[in-house]
Design a protein around this motif. Sequence first.
Motif, PDB file in Angstrom:
ATOM      1  N   GLY A 133       0.823  -1.199   0.000  1.00 16.05           N
ATOM      2  CA  GLY A 133       0.000   0.000   0.000  1.00 16.05           C
ATOM      3  C   GLY A 133       0.859   1.250   0.000  1.00 16.05           C
ATOM      4  O   GLY A 133       0.619   2.202  -0.761  1.00 16.05           O
ATOM      5  N   VAL A 134       1.889   1.263   0.845  1.00 16.69           N
ATOM      6  CA  VAL A 134       2.829   2.386   0.869  1.00 16.69           C
ATOM      7  C   VAL A 134       3.657   2.419  -0.409  1.00 16.69           C
ATOM      8  O   VAL A 134       3.890   3.478  -1.007  1.00 16.69           O
ATOM      9  N   HIS A 135       4.079   1.246  -0.841  1.00 18.66           N
ATOM     10  CA  HIS A 135       4.927   1.123  -2.026  1.00 18.66           C
ATOM     11  C   HIS A 135       4.237   1.654  -3.283  1.00 18.66           C
ATOM     12  O   HIS A 135       4.838   2.400  -4.071  1.00 18.66           O
ATOM     13  N   LYS A 136       2.986   1.302  -3.469  1.00 21.10           N
ATOM     14  CA  LYS A 136       2.310   1.588  -4.732  1.00 21.10           C
ATOM     15  C   LYS A 136       1.434   2.842  -4.709  1.00 21.10           C
ATOM     16  O   LYS A 136       0.915   3.247  -5.749  1.00 21.10           O
ATOM     17  N   PHE A 137       1.261   3.459  -3.555  1.00 19.31           N
ATOM     18  CA  PHE A 137       0.427   4.652  -3.493  1.00 19.31           C
ATOM     19  C   PHE A 137       1.047   5.744  -4.371  1.00 19.31           C
ATOM     20  O   PHE A 137       2.269   5.916  -4.384  1.00 19.31           O
ATOM     21  N   PRO A 138       0.240   6.478  -5.130  1.00 21.27           N
ATOM     22  CA  PRO A 138       0.801   7.441  -6.087  1.00 21.27           C
ATOM     23  C   PRO A 138       1.506   8.640  -5.465  1.00 21.27           C
ATOM     24  O   PRO A 138       2.183   9.387  -6.170  1.00 21.27           O
ATOM     25  N   ALA A 139       1.370   8.835  -4.157  1.00 23.84           N
ATOM     26  CA  ALA A 139       2.108   9.892  -3.461  1.00 23.84           C
ATOM     27  C   ALA A 139       2.939   9.255  -2.348  1.00 23.84           C
ATOM     28  O   ALA A 139       2.650   8.143  -1.898  1.00 23.84           O
ATOM     29  N   ASN A 140       3.971   9.942  -1.907  1.00 23.51           N
ATOM     30  CA  ASN A 140       4.836   9.422  -0.856  1.00 23.51           C
ATOM     31  C   ASN A 140       4.183   9.635   0.512  1.00 23.51           C
ATOM     32  O   ASN A 140       4.120  10.756   1.023  1.00 23.51           O
ATOM     33  N   LEU A 141       3.713   8.545   1.116  1.00 24.13           N
ATOM     34  CA  LEU A 141       3.026   8.606   2.402  1.00 24.13           C
ATOM     35  C   LEU A 141       3.981   8.546   3.594  1.00 24.13           C
ATOM     36  O   LEU A 141       3.540   8.695   4.747  1.00 24.13           O
ATOM     37  N   ARG A 142       5.244   8.309   3.369  1.00 22.08           N
ATOM     38  CA  ARG A 142       6.159   8.007   4.469  1.00 22.08           C
ATOM     39  C   ARG A 142       6.249   9.106   5.526  1.00 22.08           C
ATOM     40  O   ARG A 142       6.254   8.797   6.729  1.00 22.08           O
ATOM     41  N   PRO A 143       6.332  10.380   5.150  1.00 19.28           N
ATOM     42  CA  PRO A 143       6.366  11.403   6.203  1.00 19.28           C
ATOM     43  C   PRO A 143       5.119  11.380   7.083  1.00 19.28           C
ATOM     44  O   PRO A 143       5.216  11.569   8.302  1.00 19.28           O
ATOM     45  N   LEU A 144       3.967  11.120   6.491  1.00 17.73           N
ATOM     46  CA  LEU A 144       2.725  11.069   7.268  1.00 17.73           C
ATOM     47  C   LEU A 144       2.653   9.835   8.151  1.00 17.73           C
ATOM     48  O   LEU A 144       2.023   9.858   9.220  1.00 17.73           O
ATOM     49  N   LEU A 145       3.296   8.748   7.725  1.00 21.40           N
ATOM     50  CA  LEU A 145       3.229   7.489   8.457  1.00 21.40           C
ATOM     51  C   LEU A 145       4.376   7.310   9.444  1.00 21.40           C
ATOM     52  O   LEU A 145       4.499   6.263  10.076  1.00 21.40           O
ATOM     53  N   GLY A 146       5.208   8.334   9.575  1.00 22.27           N
ATOM     54  CA  GLY A 146       6.291   8.272  10.552  1.00 22.27           C
ATOM     55  C   GLY A 146       7.442   7.383  10.159  1.00 22.27           C
ATOM     56  O   GLY A 146       8.195   6.925  11.034  1.00 22.27           O
ATOM     57  N   ILE A 147       7.614   7.125   8.878  1.00 22.15           N
ATOM     58  CA  ILE A 147       8.726   6.277   8.413  1.00 22.15           C
ATOM     59  C   ILE A 147       9.963   7.150   8.266  1.00 22.15           C
ATOM     60  O   ILE A 147       9.983   8.096   7.474  1.00 22.15           O
ATOM     61  N   GLU A 148      11.003   6.842   9.011  1.00 23.59           N
ATOM     62  CA  GLU A 148      12.204   7.658   9.020  1.00 23.59           C
ATOM     63  C   GLU A 148      13.185   7.227   7.931  1.00 23.59           C
ATOM     64  O   GLU A 148      13.192   6.076   7.494  1.00 23.59           O
ATOM     65  N   LYS A 149      14.024   8.152   7.525  1.00 21.75           N
ATOM     66  CA  LYS A 149      15.097   7.845   6.592  1.00 21.75           C
ATOM     67  C   LYS A 149      16.212   7.129   7.342  1.00 21.75           C
ATOM     68  O   LYS A 149      16.629   7.569   8.417  1.00 21.75           O
ATOM     69  N   GLU A 150      16.681   6.017   6.769  1.00 19.39           N
ATOM     70  CA  GLU A 150      17.715   5.212   7.421  1.00 19.39           C
ATOM     71  C   GLU A 150      18.724   4.715   6.392  1.00 19.39           C
ATOM     72  O   GLU A 150      18.445   4.675   5.192  1.00 19.39           O
ATOM     73  N   ARG A 151      19.874   4.309   6.883  1.00 19.01           N
ATOM     74  CA  ARG A 151      20.841   3.639   6.017  1.00 19.01           C
ATOM     75  C   ARG A 151      20.409   2.191   5.802  1.00 19.01           C
ATOM     76  O   ARG A 151      19.876   1.556   6.705  1.00 19.01           O
ATOM     77  N   ASN A 152      20.686   1.704   4.618  1.00 17.06           N
ATOM     78  CA  ASN A 152      20.423   0.323   4.247  1.00 17.06           C
ATOM     79  C   ASN A 152      21.763  -0.327   3.913  1.00 17.06           C
ATOM     80  O   ASN A 152      22.562   0.244   3.159  1.00 17.06           O
ATOM     81  N   ALA A 153      22.033  -1.491   4.466  1.00 15.00           N
ATOM     82  CA  ALA A 153      23.347  -2.109   4.294  1.00 15.00           C
ATOM     83  C   ALA A 153      23.677  -2.372   2.828  1.00 15.00           C
ATOM     84  O   ALA A 153      24.790  -2.102   2.368  1.00 15.00           O
ATOM     85  N   LYS A 154      22.719  -2.886   2.088  1.00  8.79           N
ATOM     86  CA  LYS A 154      22.970  -3.164   0.675  1.00  8.79           C
ATOM     87  C   LYS A 154      23.247  -1.876  -0.080  1.00  8.79           C
ATOM     88  O   LYS A 154      24.196  -1.791  -0.879  1.00  8.79           O
ATOM     89  N   GLY A 155      22.449  -0.850   0.173  1.00  8.19           N
ATOM     90  CA  GLY A 155      22.682   0.432  -0.481  1.00  8.19           C
ATOM     91  C   GLY A 155      24.024   1.019  -0.103  1.00  8.19           C
ATOM     92  O   GLY A 155      24.743   1.578  -0.952  1.00  8.19           O
ATOM     93  N   THR A 156      24.402   0.913   1.159  1.00  3.99           N
ATOM     94  CA  THR A 156      25.692   1.428   1.604  1.00  3.99           C
ATOM     95  C   THR A 156      26.832   0.717   0.885  1.00  3.99           C
ATOM     96  O   THR A 156      27.837   1.334   0.509  1.00  3.99           O
ATOM     97  N   ALA A 157      26.683  -0.586   0.660  1.00 11.33           N
ATOM     98  CA  ALA A 157      27.697  -1.339  -0.076  1.00 11.33           C
ATOM     99  C   ALA A 157      27.810  -0.864  -1.520  1.00 11.33           C
ATOM    100  O   ALA A 157      28.910  -0.808  -2.082  1.00 11.33           O
TER     101      ALA A 157
END
Length: 398
Positions: free
Chosen positions: A63-87
């Motif tokens: 639902g969050v992934h496919k919603f046409p707008a970015n819901l993350r700020p409203l849903l309290g999802i914080e920005k974080e480092r991801n190990a794979k992305g960091t690699a």
Amino acid sequence: MQSVHRSPSGDLDPDVVREYLDDALAYARSEDYAGWDPYDGLNSPVLEPFARNWFTRLVCMHGVHKFPANLRPLLGIEKERNAKGTALFATAQLDAYEKTGDESYLEEAESLLEWLWENRSIQADNNAWGYNFDWQNSNKFFLPEYFPSIVASVFVAQAFVRHYDITGEERSLEVADGTARFIMEEINRVQVREFETFAYTPYDDYVVVNANALGASLLAVVGDRTDNEAYGERADEVMAFVLDVQDEKGAWYYSEPSDGSRLSHDNFHTGFVLESIHDYLEVRPDETLQAAYDKGMAFYRAELFDEGGAPRFESDKRYPRDVHASAQAIRSFVKDGSPESLALAADIFEWAIENLFDESDGHFYRRRGRVLSDKTPYMRWNQGWMCYALGTIVNRLD
């Protein structure tokens, strides 16, 4: 008219590409390499009470992934480092350092590698990594945050191997060797006909083709660097499975059995398989597997890209046109090195810059859809992968 992104001969211009890489890395550094992810919906404290079984977790995550707008700020999802992305960022910096000798790239890469070492998965006995969010893989399995998987662990270990190859630092090879032990000792094994394959994690029995190819490739490479023939022999066994499930067109389904695969012949997972075979063949040459690689590469070039380098999502599905597909293809084709592959890599780079790059701050968009596009600045999926691809161009082309 000659593209401003290419040399007068029409080839990719590494100097121009390096400017884009520097801009993209500067954006990532400005965010401390932390960001949202397409699949981080279960990090929401708002949705947590509803995510109690595989079905509700899928609903919340997608639902969050496919919603046409970015819901993350409203849903309290914080920005974080991801190990794979960091690699991916670390590898891009190492590629740029090896080619240019600029010590600032090496310093940044080593800082990221140290962060990865300090953020290993505590759920594994050996060196392994997971994602920074709970993840529900259809109805196949649930992986809690930071629990290790073969794919995340391989990409991190590859960054440490890259550091060893460039600097000779034995500690980095020891880290990668620990990941090889994780794959050998902790990843579940699943019997598929005469093949003993790898599952995706230590907790499931889901056989994903690209995960097997990635695992075999890492074992072959680390076995070569450490003179551990047991790793090489296990890599041979798993690559025999990857060869067996290639279809008559030269393509691979996402999982085995193929009739249960959630994807057909998709773009970036095909790239994973081909790059894994390429790296395996560099240390364990095999004529039969080389022929399969060549056939797969021909399918990849012919069936997964449209005119002008636009990536198809799957061979029978044009949209959405995803940044991850563009990035992996650039890397696969540049490493392949054939004239056909290099020409297509140049087209894909051109398409990605024109369609997915924001020149105002150096970040990449996720995808272009037939109607809707996703411009959310995902750190791993967008920025990490494109830096990874651009670093490959800078490193390998003159």
